[in-house]
Design a protein around this motif. Structure first.
Motif, PDB file in Angstrom:
ATOM      1  N   VAL A 331      98.188 -52.201  71.668  1.00 34.77           N
ATOM      2  CA  VAL A 331      97.143 -51.915  70.686  1.00 34.77           C
ATOM      3  C   VAL A 331      95.902 -51.337  71.374  1.00 34.77           C
ATOM      4  O   VAL A 331      95.305 -50.364  70.899  1.00 34.77           O
ATOM      5  N   LYS A 332      95.516 -51.929  72.487  1.00 37.51           N
ATOM      6  CA  LYS A 332      94.332 -51.449  73.213  1.00 37.51           C
ATOM      7  C   LYS A 332      94.532 -50.042  73.757  1.00 37.51           C
ATOM      8  O   LYS A 332      93.583 -49.261  73.826  1.00 37.51           O
ATOM      9  N   ASN A 333      95.758 -49.708  74.130  1.00 39.44           N
ATOM     10  CA  ASN A 333      96.032 -48.371  74.650  1.00 39.44           C
ATOM     11  C   ASN A 333      95.820 -47.309  73.570  1.00 39.44           C
ATOM     12  O   ASN A 333      95.260 -46.233  73.840  1.00 39.44           O
ATOM     13  N   ILE A 334      96.248 -47.594  72.340  1.00 39.57           N
ATOM     14  CA  ILE A 334      96.012 -46.666  71.231  1.00 39.57           C
ATOM     15  C   ILE A 334      94.514 -46.497  70.990  1.00 39.57           C
ATOM     16  O   ILE A 334      94.013 -45.388  70.787  1.00 39.57           O
ATOM     17  N   GLU A 335      93.811 -47.611  71.065  1.00 39.47           N
ATOM     18  CA  GLU A 335      92.359 -47.581  70.874  1.00 39.47           C
ATOM     19  C   GLU A 335      91.681 -46.704  71.931  1.00 39.47           C
ATOM     20  O   GLU A 335      90.787 -45.905  71.622  1.00 39.47           O
ATOM     21  N   LYS A 336      92.127 -46.841  73.183  1.00 41.36           N
ATOM     22  CA  LYS A 336      91.563 -46.016  74.263  1.00 41.36           C
ATOM     23  C   LYS A 336      91.855 -44.534  74.049  1.00 41.36           C
ATOM     24  O   LYS A 336      91.008 -43.682  74.317  1.00 41.36           O
ATOM     25  N   ASN A 337      93.051 -44.222  73.563  1.00 40.56           N
ATOM     26  CA  ASN A 337      93.402 -42.829  73.296  1.00 40.56           C
ATOM     27  C   ASN A 337      92.549 -42.237  72.177  1.00 40.56           C
ATOM     28  O   ASN A 337      92.194 -41.051  72.219  1.00 40.56           O
ATOM     29  N   MET A 338      92.208 -43.061  71.187  1.00 41.17           N
ATOM     30  CA  MET A 338      91.315 -42.609  70.116  1.00 41.17           C
ATOM     31  C   MET A 338      89.932 -42.280  70.667  1.00 41.17           C
ATOM     32  O   MET A 338      89.337 -41.255  70.320  1.00 41.17           O
ATOM     33  N   GLU A 339      89.428 -43.145  71.509  1.00 42.94           N
ATOM     34  CA  GLU A 339      88.117 -42.906  72.105  1.00 42.94           C
ATOM     35  C   GLU A 339      88.124 -41.640  72.961  1.00 42.94           C
ATOM     36  O   GLU A 339      87.164 -40.872  72.956  1.00 42.94           O
ATOM     37  N   ALA A 340      89.217 -41.421  73.688  1.00 39.44           N
ATOM     38  CA  ALA A 340      89.336 -40.214  74.518  1.00 39.44           C
ATOM     39  C   ALA A 340      89.338 -38.965  73.648  1.00 39.44           C
ATOM     40  O   ALA A 340      88.718 -37.951  73.996  1.00 39.44           O
ATOM     41  N   LEU A 341      90.029 -39.025  72.505  1.00 41.91           N
ATOM     42  CA  LEU A 341      90.051 -37.879  71.594  1.00 41.91           C
ATOM     43  C   LEU A 341      88.665 -37.601  71.050  1.00 41.91           C
ATOM     44  O   LEU A 341      88.235 -36.445  70.979  1.00 41.91           O
ATOM     45  N   LEU A 342      87.934 -38.648  70.694  1.00 40.12           N
ATOM     46  CA  LEU A 342      86.579 -38.466  70.176  1.00 40.12           C
ATOM     47  C   LEU A 342      85.660 -37.857  71.226  1.00 40.12           C
ATOM     48  O   LEU A 342      84.773 -37.063  70.909  1.00 40.12           O
ATOM     49  N   MET A 343      85.871 -38.218  72.480  1.00 37.89           N
ATOM     50  CA  MET A 343      85.054 -37.642  73.549  1.00 37.89           C
ATOM     51  C   MET A 343      85.307 -36.141  73.688  1.00 37.89           C
ATOM     52  O   MET A 343      84.399 -35.361  73.974  1.00 37.89           O
ATOM     53  N   ASN A 344      86.553 -35.741  73.470  1.00 37.74           N
ATOM     54  CA  ASN A 344      86.909 -34.321  73.567  1.00 37.74           C
ATOM     55  C   ASN A 344      86.562 -33.541  72.314  1.00 37.74           C
ATOM     56  O   ASN A 344      86.373 -32.333  72.353  1.00 37.74           O
ATOM     57  N   GLU A 345      86.518 -34.248  71.177  1.00 39.95           N
ATOM     58  CA  GLU A 345      86.258 -33.608  69.896  1.00 39.95           C
ATOM     59  C   GLU A 345      84.969 -34.183  69.307  1.00 39.95           C
ATOM     60  O   GLU A 345      84.976 -34.872  68.307  1.00 39.95           O
TER      61      GLU A 345
END
Length: 353
Positions: A331-345
């Motif tokens: 679950v935390k890994n998905i959350e981290k990927n969301m944050e990474a996407l927001l940083m790029n977008e």
């Protein structure tokens, strides 16, 4: 004046109208624009939300008889040239700076008819499957090569606003993000939401999957739209379980998402609402236009995508839900990927006109 042409119905759902209302609110705030909506009187429509938000509603008549229509014209209930002709009658009496269109049933044919009666046209789309005569096109979804997506489909002068940085999120989501809680990966609250209509009743499928887990210690919040034909049955089911809570047509979606540890739901705009609040989700697509977006999001690890609704069983939802509950790291890994996407977008200013 800025005019929106958008519909809602049991078949269409509420998503197109709701994102237009979000954009209308921002335009009224930033541009002090006079705003009107042109919408058809369709079965299960939510046109009352237009007037309750303080906007002028210009109502297209309900079709006297349903013609033999194909594709997304079935959503319109009339041919698109007929719709354009009726819309034109309203536009002739207005001074329209921008006409904003949000409908899969329209293409260049429709836009050519109304073009003489407006200054500029903006299209909200995510199909990229037809030509448009527009000055701005907004597609808020994530694609691997967005710059090539509308090649040959829009005029050379058209300004393209592509990607999640242009997501049409209500103000409540920006406020919720400011006080977003930090999840530790443990699951105490699950949110179920499959859009305004949920024609195939995925909500009940998800409820039955969670019941099989026999985890009455986990709170479940269930949200349905006012146009959901199964809402009475869903409410009755929820009332039989103390840990399951029923909500209909809420205005605090961001708050409920913030309370959840993961969600079960559809694709569409809710994808970016969840992503903005770093809420991991098990996703089932309920419409063809959601599939490519869901597959792209799965590829970059921001959702757990199970597939199209007709292929997804209660057992599949149960198994992945169990994994989410047992595996905090997943679950935390998905959350981290969301944050990474927001940083790029990073959120951009879509109110450029």
């Amino acid at each position: 004046m800025i005019v929106f042409r958008v519909d809602s119905s049991t078949l269409i759902g509420s998503g197109h109208l709701m994102r237009c209302l979000t954009l209308a609110k921002q335009l009224k705030k930033t541009k002090q624009a006079e705003i009107a909506f042109i919408s058809r009187d369709l079965a299960g429509n939510l046109n009352h939300f237009i007037e309750s938000n303080g906007y002028r509603l210009l109502l297209l008549p309900r079709a006297a008889s349903v013609e033999e229509l194909t594709g997304y014209e079935q959503w319109l209930t009339v041919r698109q040239d007929v719709d354009a002709g009726q819309t034109k009658q309203f536009l002739q009496g207005l001074v329209v700076e921008y006409l904003i269109i949000d409908s899969y049933g329209f293409d260049k044919t429709w836009e050519d008819i109304v073009r003489p009666y407006v200054n500029k046209i903006m299209v909200i789309d995510d199909l990229a499957n037809r030509k448009h005569n527009c000055d701005i096109l907004l597609d808020q979804n994530y694609y691997c090569e967005p710059e090539h997506r509308y090649a040959g489909l829009v005029p050379s002068h058209c300004k393209l606003l592509l990607g999640p940085q242009y997501a049409l999120l209500r103000e409540e989501f920006y406020e919720a993000r400011k006080k977003m809680r930090i999840r530790d990966g443990t699951v105490k609250n699950i949110l179920i939401f499959f859009g305004g209509s949920d024609l195939t009743n995925e909500t009940m499928k998800a409820l039955q999957a969670l019941e099989a887990l026999q985890r009455t210690d986990i709170q479940v919040n269930v949200i349905v739209g006012a146009s959901n034909n199964n809402k009475e049955n869903i409410e009755a089911y929820c009332l039989q379980h103390d840990h399951i809570h029923y909500f209909c047509q809420v205005n605090n979606m961001a708050e409920l998402m913030n309370e959840a540890d993961f969600a079960i739901g559809a694709g569409g705009t809710a994808t970016w609402e969840r992503c903005f609040l770093s809420l991991p989700a098990i996703v089932i697509t309920i419409a063809e236009n959601q599939v490519e977006i869901a597959e792209n999001c799965k590829r970059i690890g921001v959702i757990e995508y199970l597939g199209q609704h007709e292929m997804v069983t209660c057992k599949m939802i149960e198994n992945v839900s169990k994994l989410f509950i047992q595996d905090c790291a997943r679950v935390k890994n998905i959350e981290k990927n969301m944050e990474a996407l927001l940083m790029n977008e990073k959120p951009a200013n879509i109110f450029v006109f």
